[in-house]
Each structure stands twice: as structure tokens, then as C-alpha cells.
Design a protein around this motif. Structure first.
Motif, PDB file in Angstrom:
ATOM      1  N   MET A  85       0.841  -1.191   0.000  1.00  0.00           N
ATOM      2  CA  MET A  85       0.000   0.000   0.000  1.00  0.00           C
ATOM      3  C   MET A  85       0.880   1.247   0.000  1.00  0.00           C
ATOM      4  SD  MET A  85      -2.979  -1.372   0.186  1.00  0.00           S
ATOM      5  CE  MET A  85      -4.092  -0.029   0.623  1.00  0.00           C
ATOM      6  N   SER A  86       0.294   2.358  -0.385  1.00  0.00           N
ATOM      7  CA  SER A  86       1.000   3.626  -0.252  1.00  0.00           C
ATOM      8  C   SER A  86       1.292   3.855   1.239  1.00  0.00           C
ATOM      9  CB  SER A  86       0.143   4.754  -0.811  1.00  0.00           C
ATOM     10  OG  SER A  86       0.861   5.964  -0.759  1.00  0.00           O
ATOM     11  N   GLY A  87       2.374   4.583   1.521  1.00  0.00           N
ATOM     12  CA  GLY A  87       2.790   4.783   2.914  1.00  0.00           C
ATOM     13  C   GLY A  87       1.666   5.243   3.835  1.00  0.00           C
ATOM     14  N   PRO A  88       0.993   6.351   3.496  1.00  0.00           N
ATOM     15  CA  PRO A  88      -0.054   6.860   4.399  1.00  0.00           C
ATOM     16  C   PRO A  88      -1.216   5.889   4.585  1.00  0.00           C
ATOM     17  CG  PRO A  88       0.633   8.551   2.837  1.00  0.00           C
ATOM     18  CD  PRO A  88       1.297   7.279   2.396  1.00  0.00           C
ATOM     19  N   LEU A  89      -1.340   4.925   3.693  1.00  0.00           N
ATOM     20  CA  LEU A  89      -2.436   3.944   3.801  1.00  0.00           C
ATOM     21  C   LEU A  89      -1.993   2.625   4.429  1.00  0.00           C
ATOM     22  CD1 LEU A  89      -4.235   4.546   0.373  1.00  0.00           C
ATOM     23  CD2 LEU A  89      -4.744   5.528   2.617  1.00  0.00           C
ATOM     24  N   GLY A  90      -0.758   2.575   4.916  1.00  0.00           N
ATOM     25  CA  GLY A  90      -0.333   1.378   5.638  1.00  0.00           C
ATOM     26  C   GLY A  90       0.865   0.643   5.056  1.00  0.00           C
ATOM     27  N   GLU A 113       3.224   9.557  10.618  1.00  0.00           N
ATOM     28  CA  GLU A 113       4.496   9.497  11.340  1.00  0.00           C
ATOM     29  C   GLU A 113       4.576   8.327  12.334  1.00  0.00           C
ATOM     30  OE1 GLU A 113       5.723  13.169  13.150  1.00  0.00           O
ATOM     31  OE2 GLU A 113       7.399  12.158  14.138  1.00  0.00           O
ATOM     32  N   PRO A 114       3.473   7.988  13.037  1.00  0.00           N
ATOM     33  CA  PRO A 114       3.573   6.825  13.937  1.00  0.00           C
ATOM     34  C   PRO A 114       3.948   5.538  13.198  1.00  0.00           C
ATOM     35  CG  PRO A 114       1.588   8.103  14.409  1.00  0.00           C
ATOM     36  CD  PRO A 114       2.168   8.658  13.139  1.00  0.00           C
ATOM     37  N   ASP A 115       3.436   5.376  11.972  1.00  0.00           N
ATOM     38  CA  ASP A 115       3.771   4.177  11.188  1.00  0.00           C
ATOM     39  C   ASP A 115       5.253   4.171  10.819  1.00  0.00           C
ATOM     40  OD1 ASP A 115       1.023   4.210  11.249  1.00  0.00           O
ATOM     41  OD2 ASP A 115       0.750   3.670   9.151  1.00  0.00           O
ATOM     42  N   ILE A 116       5.746   5.360  10.464  1.00  0.00           N
ATOM     43  CA  ILE A 116       7.157   5.481  10.074  1.00  0.00           C
ATOM     44  C   ILE A 116       8.055   5.134  11.263  1.00  0.00           C
ATOM     45  CG2 ILE A 116       8.934   7.147   9.361  1.00  0.00           C
ATOM     46  CD1 ILE A 116       6.541   8.647   7.910  1.00  0.00           C
ATOM     47  N   ASN A 117       7.731   5.720  12.407  1.00  0.00           N
ATOM     48  CA  ASN A 117       8.534   5.447  13.607  1.00  0.00           C
ATOM     49  C   ASN A 117       8.486   3.972  13.986  1.00  0.00           C
ATOM     50  OD1 ASN A 117       9.355   8.084  13.861  1.00  0.00           O
ATOM     51  ND2 ASN A 117       7.670   8.647  15.225  1.00  0.00           N
TER      52      ASN A 117
END
Ligand SMILES: O=C(CO)COP(=O)(O)O
Length: 137
Positions: free
Chosen positions: A54-59, A89-93
Motif C-alpha cells: 500500500m501507499s505509505g499513508p495507507l499502511g 508518522e507513527p507508522d514510520i517510527n
């Protein structure tokens, strides 16, 4: 053959495409993954086949993180934008944290990415092949 993931934030996507294009012969020997838009941009400009999440912001970061959690991902090139707030940002971290949990080589800027791809060419990632070989079922 290693599992390698490419992730780039919007203002880093051109840099990512140029980087992957430059090392296409190296990367084509491996199994490649990416977040959605990053993968599309790379595939437009190379002959590489990339397994797109998925695209980053979508997971997408979380999906790559799931592979890190199970110790399946061997190298991550994540060209982050340090000057732009991201909605996810929480997903990235979480992804960065899991790389540290598992000790997975992670480049977050192009200088480190260059060093890691040179290590890859030199065979310095052989230990990751052993991780796969002796992974408990
Ligand atoms: O936002 C991203 C990583 O955090 C990248 O996602 P895309 O490749 O879909 O743009």
C-alpha cells in the motif's frame, strides 16, 4: 537472493529513482519490495519488478514492518523527508523501531544508501542469507 525494500517520501522520490536506476544491475539479483507510489515511480524508469505494498499513508510502511518483524526483510532504503511532517508518522517510527529490534540494515539518506549498496555488491550481506537458511520454521 535478499529481500530489499525501497521507500521514499514525495520530495525524495526523484532521488530514489535515480539511485535505483544507477544500481539496477545490482538490485535485479534480489527480491524487491516498496510502498505503493515509490514502486510505481521506480518501475516506470527501470526494468525491475517490484512487489508493491500500500501507499505509505495507507499502511505500506506497516506492511514492510510486518516483514521486518518476522526477520524476512534484509535491507531497507528509506529516503525520508526530514523537513516535512507526515500524516502517518507513527507508522514510520514503528518501522524504524522494528529495524532496530531485528538489527536490519536501514539507510535513511542517500549517502548511507550508497554505502550499503556497495556493501551489498561486495558480499557483505552474506550473513543475511544465513539468517534465512537457519530461520526456524
Ligand atoms: O509515505 C511513504 C513512506 O512513509 C511512501 O509511500 P509512497 O511510496 O506510497 O509514496
Amino acid at each position: 537472493m535478499l529481500n530489499i525494500a525501497f521507500i521514499a517520501h514525495d520530495r525524495k522520490k526523484d532521488e530514489m529513482v535515480n539511485f535505483v536506476t544507477a544500481y539496477e544491475p545490482v538490485f535485479k539479483e534480489h527480491k524487491l519490495y516498496s510502498t505503493g507510489t515509490t514502486g510505481s515511480r521506480i518501475m516506470e524508469r527501470t526494468e525491475l519488478t517490484i512487489n508493491r505494498f500500500m501507499s505509505g499513508p495507507l499502511g505500506g510502511d506497516q506492511q514492510i514492518g510486518a516483514m521486518v518483524a518476522t526477520n524476512e526483510m534484509d535491507l531497507i532504503i528509506f529516503l525520508r523527508d526530514p523537513l516535512m511532517a507526515q500524516p502517518h508518522e507513527p507508522d514510520i517510527n514503528a518501522l524504524l523501531r522494528l529495524c532496530d529490534v531485528q538489527g536490519i540494515p536501514l539507510a535513511t539518506n542517500i549517502a548511507t544508501a550508497e554505502l550499503l549498496v556497495k556493501a551489498l555488491q561486495r558480499g557483505d550481506f552474506a550473513w543475511r542469507e544465513l539468517v534465512h537458511k537457519y530461520k526456524p520454521e
